[in-house]
Scaffold this motif. Structure first.
Motif, short mmCIF file in Angstrom:
data_model
loop_
_atom_site.label_atom_id
_atom_site.label_comp_id
_atom_site.label_asym_id
_atom_site.label_seq_id
_atom_site.Cartn_x
_atom_site.Cartn_y
_atom_site.Cartn_z
N ASN A 44 0.89 -1.30 -0.05
CA ASN A 44 -0.10 -0.06 0.06
C ASN A 44 0.98 1.05 0.01
OD1 ASN A 44 -2.15 -1.94 1.74
ND2 ASN A 44 -3.15 -0.49 0.44
N THR A 45 0.30 2.62 -0.48
CA THR A 45 0.96 3.63 -0.40
C THR A 45 1.28 4.46 1.13
OG1 THR A 45 -0.06 4.10 -2.41
CG2 THR A 45 0.54 6.11 -1.59
N SER A 46 0.39 4.01 2.09
CA SER A 46 0.48 4.22 3.25
C SER A 46 -0.07 3.42 4.41
CB SER A 46 -0.24 5.63 3.66
OG SER A 46 -1.78 5.27 3.55
N LEU A 47 0.52 3.28 5.44
CA LEU A 47 0.23 2.53 6.64
C LEU A 47 -1.41 2.43 7.05
CD1 LEU A 47 1.26 0.54 8.54
CD2 LEU A 47 1.51 2.28 10.23
N ALA A 48 -2.07 3.84 6.87
CA ALA A 48 -3.36 3.84 7.06
C ALA A 48 -4.19 3.08 6.10
CB ALA A 48 -3.71 5.25 7.17
#
Length: 122
Positions: A44-48
């Motif tokens: 993914n692009t971010s942890l969120a």
């Protein structure tokens, strides 16, 4: 293993080494010639977005596991109907993954989620 790139936030799948056809049992090698999965792959692009996708996949998996598989002796039509239903459900989950993180659909760095969902669902 999963890791986050410091300062960037991208979430990656980390393996000790790439997976190749040589890692498969000999009997399966002819069916997977040229197999190569890199040691580092995009999640993914971010942890969120990773957390958002992970909990959705966890919830979907609980539902998918409740879909009863027909007996091996079932009529072909019933087996096909089951397969169609299962893969339609998996496509719904993959589409959600792509909506959560638009980069998950990129040709240049496909997300590990797509493979995980389609190949390890039940």
């Amino acid at each position: 293993m999963v890791g986050v790139v410091p300062g960037e936030g991208r979430v990656l799948c980390l393996l000790p080494e790439p997976i190749t056809v040589e890692d498969l049992p000999e009997i399966l090698r002819p069916y997977h010639s040229g197999l190569y999965k890199p040691a580092v792959s995009f999640f993914n692009t971010s942890l969120a977005q990773y957390v958002e996708t992970a909990w959705r996949w966890h919830a979907a998996l609980q539902i998918l596991r409740q879909i009863e598989e027909p007996a091996p002796t079932a009529a072909e039509a019933e087996l096909v109907q089951h397969s169609d239903r299962l893969y339609a459900c998996l496509d719904l989950v993959v589409n959600v993954v792509k909506r959560v993180d638009l980069a998950a659909d990129a040709e240049s760095q496909p997300s590990v989620w797509t493979e995980l969902i389609r190949e390890n669902s039940v």
